[in-house]
Design an enzyme around this catalytic site. Structure first.
Site, mmCIF file in Angstrom:
data_model
loop_
_atom_site.group_PDB
_atom_site.id
_atom_site.type_symbol
_atom_site.label_atom_id
_atom_site.label_comp_id
_atom_site.label_asym_id
_atom_site.label_seq_id
_atom_site.Cartn_x
_atom_site.Cartn_y
_atom_site.Cartn_z
ATOM 1 N N VAL A 713 0.636 -1.258 -0.039
ATOM 2 C CA VAL A 713 -0.067 -0.074 -0.253
ATOM 3 C C VAL A 713 0.849 1.162 -0.338
ATOM 4 O O VAL A 713 0.613 2.140 -0.746
ATOM 5 C CB VAL A 713 -0.715 0.070 1.142
ATOM 6 C CG1 VAL A 713 -1.895 1.249 1.185
ATOM 7 C CG2 VAL A 713 -1.910 -1.232 1.060
ATOM 8 N N MET A 714 1.883 1.460 0.854
ATOM 9 C CA MET A 714 2.555 2.672 1.076
ATOM 10 C C MET A 714 3.474 2.677 -0.376
ATOM 11 O O MET A 714 3.651 3.744 -0.751
ATOM 12 C CB MET A 714 3.650 2.421 2.408
ATOM 13 C CG MET A 714 2.884 2.482 3.517
ATOM 14 S SD MET A 714 2.284 4.127 3.801
ATOM 15 C CE MET A 714 3.770 5.216 4.160
ATOM 16 N N VAL A 775 9.960 -2.365 1.878
ATOM 17 C CA VAL A 775 9.715 -3.771 2.087
ATOM 18 C C VAL A 775 9.872 -4.053 3.682
ATOM 19 O O VAL A 775 10.362 -3.079 4.572
ATOM 20 C CB VAL A 775 10.876 -4.756 1.363
ATOM 21 C CG1 VAL A 775 10.643 -4.485 0.029
ATOM 22 C CG2 VAL A 775 12.410 -4.404 1.900
ATOM 23 N N SER A 829 6.247 8.748 7.334
ATOM 24 C CA SER A 829 5.143 8.679 8.419
ATOM 25 C C SER A 829 3.851 9.308 7.524
ATOM 26 O O SER A 829 4.188 10.245 6.632
ATOM 27 C CB SER A 829 5.206 9.453 9.537
ATOM 28 O OG SER A 829 4.072 9.379 10.369
ATOM 29 N N GLY A 831 0.828 7.073 6.758
ATOM 30 C CA GLY A 831 -0.129 6.287 6.307
ATOM 31 C C GLY A 831 -0.294 6.134 4.863
ATOM 32 O O GLY A 831 0.388 7.018 4.040
ATOM 33 N N LYS A 883 12.247 8.550 13.586
ATOM 34 C CA LYS A 883 11.153 7.943 13.034
ATOM 35 C C LYS A 883 10.689 7.019 14.120
ATOM 36 O O LYS A 883 9.356 6.983 14.458
ATOM 37 C CB LYS A 883 11.196 7.218 11.784
ATOM 38 C CG LYS A 883 9.810 6.303 11.370
ATOM 39 C CD LYS A 883 8.771 7.279 11.068
ATOM 40 C CE LYS A 883 7.762 6.613 10.437
ATOM 41 N NZ LYS A 883 7.101 5.391 11.109
ATOM 42 N N HIS A 886 9.243 9.024 16.825
ATOM 43 C CA HIS A 886 7.914 9.494 16.310
ATOM 44 C C HIS A 886 6.713 8.342 16.486
ATOM 45 O O HIS A 886 5.645 8.713 17.229
ATOM 46 C CB HIS A 886 7.942 9.961 14.877
ATOM 47 C CG HIS A 886 6.651 9.915 14.032
ATOM 48 N ND1 HIS A 886 6.121 8.833 13.577
ATOM 49 C CD2 HIS A 886 5.976 11.100 13.717
ATOM 50 C CE1 HIS A 886 4.878 9.282 13.217
ATOM 51 N NE2 HIS A 886 4.790 10.594 13.216
ATOM 52 N N ASN A 887 7.208 7.280 16.432
ATOM 53 C CA ASN A 887 6.208 6.179 16.366
ATOM 54 C C ASN A 887 5.673 5.973 18.013
ATOM 55 O O ASN A 887 4.678 5.602 18.498
ATOM 56 C CB ASN A 887 6.583 4.979 15.820
ATOM 57 C CG ASN A 887 6.434 5.068 14.228
ATOM 58 O OD1 ASN A 887 6.169 5.921 13.708
ATOM 59 N ND2 ASN A 887 6.527 3.714 13.730
ATOM 60 N N GLU A 890 3.517 8.548 19.065
ATOM 61 C CA GLU A 890 2.102 8.297 18.533
ATOM 62 C C GLU A 890 1.567 6.997 19.409
ATOM 63 O O GLU A 890 0.430 6.899 19.697
ATOM 64 C CB GLU A 890 2.480 7.360 17.103
ATOM 65 C CG GLU A 890 1.176 7.147 16.541
ATOM 66 C CD GLU A 890 1.696 6.321 14.988
ATOM 67 O OE1 GLU A 890 1.371 5.096 14.713
ATOM 68 O OE2 GLU A 890 2.410 6.887 14.256
ATOM 69 N N HIS A 1151 27.221 -0.844 47.733
ATOM 70 C CA HIS A 1151 27.374 -0.228 46.523
ATOM 71 C C HIS A 1151 27.743 1.425 46.760
ATOM 72 O O HIS A 1151 27.852 2.168 45.874
ATOM 73 C CB HIS A 1151 26.020 -0.281 45.958
ATOM 74 C CG HIS A 1151 25.581 -1.648 45.286
ATOM 75 N ND1 HIS A 1151 26.533 -2.532 44.766
ATOM 76 C CD2 HIS A 1151 24.537 -2.514 45.578
ATOM 77 C CE1 HIS A 1151 25.832 -3.424 44.499
ATOM 78 N NE2 HIS A 1151 24.688 -3.599 44.978
#
Length: 1181
Positions: A713-714, A775, A829, A831, A883, A886-887, A890, A1151
């Site tokens: 689609v993209m 891909v 990005s 869609g 990206k 960004h996701n 989202e 520690h």
């Protein structure tokens, strides 16, 4: 009354019948042969004859004399009849032969359709035509069947069942070297036995008077050009003198002191290695042509330096022994006479032949000289059952991996030492440095040239196979590592890309590193492993087949099984792979073609009995396989048999078992012969395939501005977007049919062009060629990049536009930097709709590539106020990292909206139509964004039955992994990206649908109900959503800043905000405010500290508390809202309870902690009074 029977018929003789015949009945006229001949005779030359009256002849009786031609006309007629009969009979025989013989019938039937369509097929597949026109070169020389076959591309090495080795020239099939192992080892044993029998003689006189003349009578010296060696003194035998003054040597002396040569006492250990006299021969000889050679050089009795020279030999040998830091068992291999052993396996690399034998020993022979360089007994203490089943040369022959019948795996290292000085020689088992004869072009042996000249200059007793003396370099085999990965014999051994893969009869596979460190144990087969492979292009992918017919494909990077299937009803006898397919052959006489990426069966071909023949892929669609009496070529894309090549008439019991690629040919075995196809299959096959996919015979001029691989689609929408902006795009897909469908439908009437193959696609691109990949991330991207690299050149650009992990982009940028090919990792990005009309693009990678792709990407990207939502992000993986963040944002935005929807539904009890109006109103203000807009539309959408669709959707969310990657990166960089992490975990929790249903019936919840003002709560909810979104973006930019520091990226945060302002999923109004914030202060550490956002969060933080509190009281889960509030309160708190945490860590783990009044100083307290003062200060970081 009974009447007598009446006879209906009565049997009579012919004579009686003729006698009772009616008198008027006449005999049939006789055959008037002579009358016919006379009527047809154009020349009246027939003799007179009487018409025979047959009245008096009995009927049914012929003439007493046979009819035979007596005239020329009769002879002519008879000849014509005979000719016609012969032609008819011959035609019938030919037809029967064509029909009965399947081979000829198939060729005959195929010739019927040799029309224009057939010629078109051949024209489109030159590689097929090349196979059809290839003429095999017959290479004969072995007396028995060829068992092992190896090659380095230029030379071919073969061994037969007799154990003899032959080295061939792949260009003309001529023999280069012949190694008769049987004659060599038999001769060595014979010389050893005769040496022992000679030394056991008690006659002292014979011991004293043993001279050169008598030596000529010894049978062992009657063999031509045989040279006597003892240990490491073989080079200096000509310098030794016979001793004639020792007639009766004392019996107490050791063997070394009793010898007829003047060896000093200091050479006792060297000379008496293993307490045996050792004799050996040079190897390069055709022992079948051995004849008597009595030509012996005289001994120089005046050589007074023999003792000194012998001392030097011992000293040099000591240097060699000291140079070996590892215990090796081949140090005195020359002292171990061995019988010839069958060759079980073989490998060939850099002029070195490695043989694995049935008795567990390794033999190292030099190909050009035919000399035995070294012998190694793998397991001397276990002589039975220790045969070498597989041998593999690693690292150009510097290391050897050996598999034994007992299941052991051993890694060896080959070293070389100078025999004169004992110094280590770093010759790396390569022929690159060796001298070449100017006339013959032959390379010299692996020995010191100076030593040759010295040997030639002094007199010596020469019994060598050649005029040369012994080697100048001593080869040593050193065991580096040893293990037993299998409890049963190892059946498969493969090495590629730093990984070693073994398979055994114990049903498992083992993966090792190049240092023989075990990485994985692969389980999945239910029978012994019968075949396997490691992908040469992608060494992290491997395949295996077993006796139960199971085929598995493995990821060697993680040890996971990608997929498995029941491939055959019997054992998997052979495996092969190409870029697109995995091919398996089985004992069920089937050849199965599988999709490499998903494991789906594409074709199944009946092949008949193939006797475990190997398969050789020539291209990604062309496979050659050994068959009974020949080779068969298959087209993997269609599953058709392209051509069968028969090697000759046979009884059907001769199988082609081994097929290997050469530099410009292929070679296979055929009984005791080899067949070499001198067609330039491997050197030009790529070019031929690229030509076969062109629609015209002449290559068109490059016309495409960019190519795009992947017509999902993209991909399709992005191609249409580029075409609408005036760019010529070349479309390609792994399944070519999809290209045709796209050009015939969506792309009809456009300037978009298609390609049938990668070479065809590259040929249509303008320079610098730009190829974009859309891909699936990971394996598919890596496969396409590896296929593209041989087709591209310096300056070309590869763009990965998928959701790849940023580390993959970093890896490819680093790997391609030496090649000059540029790599860009670009986030896309927006869609489906964004890709078609304007996406948000985030490119990063090699900076030099940006000017070439900038006009295209900025033209197709979304525009906000005429500014493109596309700009260069930064170096290597910066684009895909942006990206990824960004996701992640989202994920957070979507989860916040879902929680707001859930609060409206479960707390306020609002119907969907009212919710839609609320979101529509919110979208007009500061929450104006793409996600709010589509949420409104989803709430309004009704199904075909007139009811809302949303309640019908199952509440179990999916994810592709980018949000998870964001959370993992946040943990790696130590950034508290809590809201995005909670959004990912919320999806994971939603996937537990069945468990949640059960828990809802068991676990109690809140009982309080909302009783406040609905309108007021909606306003609180709006402000809470706005505040939480600001916090989500603040966390995202925190992660970007920390990653930029770690990776030394020069990120422009304001420009990144502009890229997200349009075309992408998270586009919103206040992204412009983020851009302004970074414009005013590029060093801004957190968005919450910008005056605009500080004021906004101050006005909304109280509403956020109201929403979280009400959700907690009513039992509605709000992980994103709650984490946003927790982060806000934690970030603004000047004191957190981490002091208690540090004290706890110091209490139980020492520690240490840092004091407030002493910053930078870490101390430890003895909290219990009986602890020590030792602290783990390294844990502070």
């Amino acid at each position: 009354m009974i009447l007598p029977p009446l006879l209906i018929s009565h049997r009579v003789s012919p004579e009686v019948a003729a006698g009772v015949r009616h008198p008027g009945e006449k005999d049939p006229p006789p055959l008037r042969w002579q009358a016919l001949a006379a009527a047809l005779d154009p020349i009246d030359t027939l003799p007179e004859f009487d018409m025979t009256d047959s009245k008096n002849q009995p009927w049914g009786k012929g003439a007493e004399l046979p009819i035979y031609p007596t005239t020329p006309m009769e002879i002519l007629l008879l000849t014509i009849l005979c000719t016609i009969s012969i032609v008819v009979i011959a035609y019938m025989m030919v037809v029967l032969y064509r029909c009965i013989c399947s081979r000829h019938y198939a060729e005959w039937r195929a010739s019927w359709n040799e029309d224009d369509e057939y010629r078109k097929i051949i024209a489109k597949q030159p590689a097929v035509q090349l196979v059809m026109e290839a003429v095999p070169l017959v290479v004969a020389g072995h007396s028995q069947e060829v068992e092992c076959l190896v090659t380095d591309g230029e030379k071919i090495v073969s061994s037969c069942l007799q154990g003899n080795i032959k080295i061939w020239d792949s260009l003309n099939g001529e023999i280069i070297t012949s190694i008769d192992r049987s004659a060599y080892f038999n001769l060595e044993m014979e010389m050893y036995d005769k040496a022992h029998s000679k030394n056991s003689l008690e006659d002292s006189d014979k011991y004293d008077t043993y001279t050169i003349e008598e030596m000529r009578d010894i049978d062992v010296l009657q063999r031509p050009e045989l040279r006597l060696r003892r240990g490491f003194l073989n080079q200096h035998l000509g310098r030794l003198r016979f001793q004639s003054n020792q007639r009766n040597p004392p019996s107490c002396l050791p063997v070394a002191e009793k010898t007829k040569y003047l060896f000093a006492k200091s050479y006792r250990d060297l000379y008496c290695s293993d307490e045996r006299d050792i004799y050996e021969t040079k190897e390069r000889v055709d022992l079948n042509k051995i004849s008597v050679n009595k030509e012996i050089s005289a001994i120089n009795d005046n050589d007074n330096n023999s003792l000194l020279n012998s001392e030097m030999v011992r000293s040099n040998h000591d240097r060699v022994r000291k140079a070996r830091s590892v215990d090796v068992n081949d140090e005195n291999w020359r002292a171990k006479p061995a019988r010839v052993s069958p060759v079980w396996c073989m490998d060939f690399c850099n002029d070195l032949i490695i043989l694995g034998c049935a008795d567990g020993r390794l033999e190292f022979w030099e190909a050009t000289s035919g000399k035995l360089k070294c012998v190694w007994w793998c397991m001397e203490k276990r002589p039975s059952g220790t045969g070498v089943t597989h041998v593999k040369a690693l690292g150009g022959g510097r290391r050897i991996c050996v598999a034994l019948l007992t299941g052991h795996l051993t890694l060896f290292r080959l070293d070389a030492y100078n025999s004169t000085s004992g110094a280590h020689v770093d010759w790396r088992f390569s022929t690159a440095h060796r001298r070449t004869h100017k006339r013959t072009g032959s390379a010299d042996s692996l020995r010191c040239a100076q030593a040759i000249e010295e040997e030639m200059s002094r007199g010596r007793m020469s019994f060598s196979y050649e005029a040369e003396n012994s080697d100048g370099e001593e080869v040593v085999c050193v065991r580096v590592a040893h293990c037993r990965p299998h409890q049963q014999p190892i059946t498969e051994l493969h090495a590629e890309g730093g990984r070693i893969l073994t398979g055994g009869q114990d049903h498992v596979l083992k993966v090792f590193s190049s240092e023989l460190t075990q990485l994985f144990t692969l389980h999945g087969h239910c029978g012994p492993i019968t075949s396997c492979f490691i992908d040469h292009a992608t060494p992290t992918i491997a395949g295996s087949g077993s006796q139960d017919g199971l085929l598995c494909v493995w990821d060697l990077h993680t040890g996971a099984c990608l997929y498995s299937m029941q491939a055959h009803d019997g054992a998997v006898t052979s495996l092969a792979y190409t870029a697109s397919y995995v091919v398996s052959a089985g004992a069920d006489e089937r050849l199965c073609i599988w999709d490499r990426f998903q494991g789906h069966m594409l074709n199944s071909i009946h092949i008949g009995l193939n006797y475990m023949s190997r398969m050789l892929p020539l291209t990604h669609t062309l496979l050659v396989m050994g068959d009974r009496s020949g080779l068969t070529a298959y087209d993997l894309s269609s599953g058709d048999v392209i051509r069968r090549v028969l090697f000759g008439q046979s009884d059907g019991c001769i199988f082609v078992r081994q097929i290997l690629p050469l530099k410009d040919a292929i070679v296979c075995d055929y009984a005791n012969q080899l067949r070499i196809f001198l067609a330039d299959l491997l050197g030009t096959i790529l070019l031929l395939n690229s030509q076969s996919d062109l629609e015209t015979s002449t290559m068109a001029e490059p016309q495409a501005d960019i190519a795009l691989i992947g017509l999902a689609v993209m991909g399709q929408n992005l191609i249409l977007n580029m075409d609408s902006k005036g760019f010529v795009v070349c479309a390609f897909n792994r399944t070519v049919e999809k290209v045709d469908q796209f050009l015939a439908n969506e792309a009809k009437g456009t300037k978009i062009i298609g390609a049938k193959s990668l070479p065809d696609m590259v040929a249509k691109l303008k320079r610098p060629r730009k190829v974009m990949l859309l891909v699936k991330a990971g394996f598919a991207v890596d496969e396409f990049v590896k296929k593209l690299l041989p087709l591209l050149e310096k300056g070309d650009i590869i763009i990965d536009g998928g959701n790849s992990q940023y580390t993959d982009t970093q890896r490819w940028c680093k790997e391609l930097e030496p090649t000059g090919i540029y790599y860009i990792g670009m986030g896309v990005s927006g869609g489906e709709d964004g890709a078609r009309y304007g996406p948000s693009l985030m490119p990063g990678g090699h900076n030099a590539a940006w000017p070439h792709v900038k006009p295209i990407f900025q033209a197709i990207s979304a525009k906000v106020n005429n500014e493109p939502c596309c700009d260069w992000v930064g170096e290597n993986g910066a684009g895909h990292f942006v990206k990824m963040v960004h996701n992640g944002i989202e994920y957070g935005d979507m989860q916040l909206i879902c929680e707001a929807y859930n609060l409206m539904k479960d707390v306020l009890g609002i119907e969907q139509d009212e919710m839609a109006r609320v979101f529509e109103e919110w979208n007009k203000g500061e929450l104006d964004s793409f996600l709010i807009e589509i949420t409104r539309d989803i709430l309004k959408f009704k199904d075909n039955d007139g009811k809302y669709l949303l309640p019908k959707i199952r509440d179990a969310a999916g994810q592709k992994g980018t949000g998870k990657w964001t959370g993992i990166s946040a943990l790696e960089y130590g950034v508290p990206v809590t809201l995005i992490g909670e959004a990912v975990f919320a999806r994971c929790l939603s996937a537990l649908k069945d468990e949640r249903v059960k828990a809802s019936k068991v676990l109690p919840g809140a009982t309080a109900k909302f009783s406040g003002d609905k309108k007021e709560f909606l306003e609180h909810l709006r402000k809470a959503l706005y505040a939480s979104k600001i916090i989500s973006y603040a966390q995202g930019f925190m992660l970007l800043r920390e990653a930029a520091k770690a990776n030394k990226w020069n990120l422009n945060y304001g420009s990144i905000a502009l890229m997200w302002r349009g075309g992408c999923i998270i586009r919103s109004v206040f992204l412009g405010n983020i851009k302004d914030a970074f414009t005013k202060n590029p060093n801004l550490t957190n968005l919450l500290l910008d005056p605009f956002f500080t004021e906004s969060i101050s006005k909304s933080q109280n509403s956020l508390r109201q929403v979280v509190a009400q959700a907690a009281l009513t039992g509605v889960p709000t992980p994103a809202f709650s984490s946003a509030l927790a982060f806000y309160d934690g970030y603004r708190a000047d004191v957190l309870p981490a002091n208690m945490l540090q004290a706890q860590r110091d209490y139980f783990g020492a520690h240490t902690y840092e004091l407030v009044n002493k910053p930078g100083e870490f101390v430890h307290t003895n909290w219990t009074g009986h602890g020590g003062n030792v602290s783990a200060s390294t844990y502070n970081n």
